[in-house]
Write a protein that holds these residues in place. Sequence first.
Motif, PDB file in Angstrom:
ATOM      1  N   LEU A 143       0.823  -1.289   0.040  1.00 32.17           N
ATOM      2  CA  LEU A 143      -0.002   0.092  -0.017  1.00 32.17           C
ATOM      3  C   LEU A 143       1.037   1.418   0.053  1.00 32.17           C
ATOM      4  N   GLY A 144       1.957   1.395   0.805  1.00 32.68           N
ATOM      5  CA  GLY A 144       2.863   2.439   0.849  1.00 32.68           C
ATOM      6  C   GLY A 144       3.337   2.834  -0.565  1.00 32.68           C
ATOM      7  N   VAL A 145       3.783   1.736  -1.276  1.00 32.84           N
ATOM      8  CA  VAL A 145       4.373   1.837  -2.737  1.00 32.84           C
ATOM      9  C   VAL A 145       3.258   2.253  -3.624  1.00 32.84           C
ATOM     10  N   ALA A 146       2.153   1.909  -3.584  1.00 37.19           N
ATOM     11  CA  ALA A 146       1.346   2.447  -4.048  1.00 37.19           C
ATOM     12  C   ALA A 146       0.817   3.891  -4.203  1.00 37.19           C
ATOM     13  N   VAL A 147       0.862   4.276  -2.938  1.00 35.61           N
ATOM     14  CA  VAL A 147       0.586   5.724  -2.581  1.00 35.61           C
ATOM     15  C   VAL A 147       1.675   6.489  -3.471  1.00 35.61           C
ATOM     16  N   LEU A 148       2.931   6.014  -3.066  1.00 37.32           N
ATOM     17  CA  LEU A 148       4.023   6.651  -3.527  1.00 37.32           C
ATOM     18  C   LEU A 148       4.127   6.806  -5.004  1.00 37.32           C
ATOM     19  N   THR A 149       3.856   5.682  -5.609  1.00 38.78           N
ATOM     20  CA  THR A 149       3.422   5.592  -7.151  1.00 38.78           C
ATOM     21  C   THR A 149       2.682   6.602  -7.640  1.00 38.78           C
ATOM     22  N   ALA A 150       1.359   6.775  -7.028  1.00 40.03           N
ATOM     23  CA  ALA A 150       0.306   7.643  -7.472  1.00 40.03           C
ATOM     24  C   ALA A 150       1.122   9.186  -7.556  1.00 40.03           C
ATOM     25  N   ALA A 151       1.919   9.323  -6.436  1.00 41.28           N
ATOM     26  CA  ALA A 151       2.510  10.834  -6.129  1.00 41.28           C
ATOM     27  C   ALA A 151       3.417  10.863  -7.340  1.00 41.28           C
ATOM     28  N   ALA A 152       4.175  10.117  -7.660  1.00 42.59           N
ATOM     29  CA  ALA A 152       5.222  10.223  -8.725  1.00 42.59           C
ATOM     30  C   ALA A 152       4.622  10.101 -10.176  1.00 42.59           C
ATOM     31  N   PHE A 153       3.589   9.564 -10.292  1.00 43.76           N
ATOM     32  CA  PHE A 153       2.723   9.365 -11.692  1.00 43.76           C
ATOM     33  C   PHE A 153       2.179  10.784 -11.794  1.00 43.76           C
ATOM     34  N   ALA A 154       1.517  11.477 -10.657  1.00 41.85           N
ATOM     35  CA  ALA A 154       1.093  12.855 -10.892  1.00 41.85           C
ATOM     36  C   ALA A 154       2.029  13.800 -11.330  1.00 41.85           C
ATOM     37  N   LEU A 155       3.339  13.607 -10.787  1.00 38.92           N
ATOM     38  CA  LEU A 155       4.335  14.436 -11.407  1.00 38.92           C
ATOM     39  C   LEU A 155       4.517  14.303 -12.813  1.00 38.92           C
ATOM     40  N   VAL A 156       4.587  12.894 -13.266  1.00 40.22           N
ATOM     41  CA  VAL A 156       5.011  12.808 -14.644  1.00 40.22           C
ATOM     42  C   VAL A 156       3.944  13.187 -15.593  1.00 40.22           C
ATOM     43  N   VAL A 157       2.740  12.867 -15.092  1.00 43.34           N
ATOM     44  CA  VAL A 157       1.687  13.354 -15.911  1.00 43.34           C
ATOM     45  C   VAL A 157       1.719  15.023 -16.215  1.00 43.34           C
TER      46      VAL A 157
END
Length: 472
Positions: A173-187
């Motif tokens: 779950l922690g990696v999922a949350v951090l992935t969402a944050a990094a993904f938002a930056l990329v988008v």
Amino acid sequence: MSAAAEPTIWDRSRLGITVGTVVLIFLAAIESLAVTTVMPIVARDLDGEALFAVAFSATISTGVIGMVAVGAWSDRSGPRAPLYTAVALFAAGLLVSGFSSDMHTFILGRLIQGLGAGGQTVALYVVVARVYPPQLHGRIFAAYAAAWVVPSLIGPFLAGAVTEYLHWRWTFLGVAVLTAAAFALVVSRLRGVSLDADAGSDADGPADAAERPRGGIALRMLLAVLVAAGAVTVGLAADAPAAAGGPIALAAVLVIGFSLLPLLPKGTLRAVSGLPSTVLMRGIVAGAFFAAEAYVPKLLIDRFGFSPTVAGLALTLAAIGWSGASAVQGRYGDRLGSARITWIAVLLMLTGVAGLLFVSAIGADPWIVIVAWGLAGAGMGLLYPRLTVLTLAYSTTANEGFNSAALSIFEASGSAVTIALAGLGFALLPVLGTGYLTVYLLAAVLLLFSLVPGLRMGDGAGRTVSAESAPR
């Protein structure tokens, strides 16, 4: 042009994309290493010991499908939508596994995650080709390689600590949350950036599109699905009645073998000298190493009562050995030559596996496992980049893509099948009362067999490629 005016991957226009994509790879690396550490706890908590190996092979197997699908999708319409979809699948799989209440749901999450992980890697490479000028490709790929270094060193320890002091679910779950944050930056940074194939050079124009093979994508997708389904079936055979498990696994392995043939260089399964033996070597040693490694933390936790945090030290030491030996290979690989590297690397890995066999057979000091697996990691670090270098050295501009894909596909397939077979053996064919010996004996036999293709690889076709630039 002055040095100050030269473009870099850290320019304002690319900074967000660089940071975001590097973080995505960093998180994927953290998760990959974390799973090996926490899986003994997950399997025990979800009452899924028989499906322990499937949790590993499932993600690797569907990763092959993700690679093929996203590669074709990116060629047709650019990497934006494939990348977004792949990252979403990766995060969704993490959430499904993190919230799962039984082992079957957990494995479903791993299957979804594998689709995303395989596709994400391919999509990011296409983004690099479309966003960064050619002179920056080496630098961004070096940054991606560096994104694996820290996870290799801290990932197992961190995952163990999270599991021990919080809960194993937070490693997903922690990696999922951090992935969402990094993904938002990329988008946010890709918004408004052209990712069309013709945005870079004229070589990617309509003429190139017209030359793309027709019908090949459908066949490759079908073969990738068959390979993935076969590998998962082998793993699930461990949960079948003993009389049925063996025949089911054998049938699945045969399906995998026939499905792989069109995806590999001719002569791969016959260990023909040169490129075929190089590709075969990669699949065999990757399967042996990763199958054994999957059961290293499990041995330390279940048999000797180690905490997940301490058990993860074995993986950390292996990562240090891998990194150090890779540096040696990058500097002295050509001087040593493929045959000598094969002997040294296989001997190191056999020594590591012998340590695992010794401890699991007689219950010797479990700290031997940690030291032994560090030696095995050094063996992989010495050999692994050499195989990538040789693949490129045997390739031309006309077949670099096919040969590189074959190397990755056979590595993934070899790892998935061997891990699944190890799980089947662990569950159905215990030797001397313990399945660990079955797993480690399988790894030892494969490593001995790897000497056949390993000594037939040769030293390339005269094309020089930097070993230091070869990805892990």
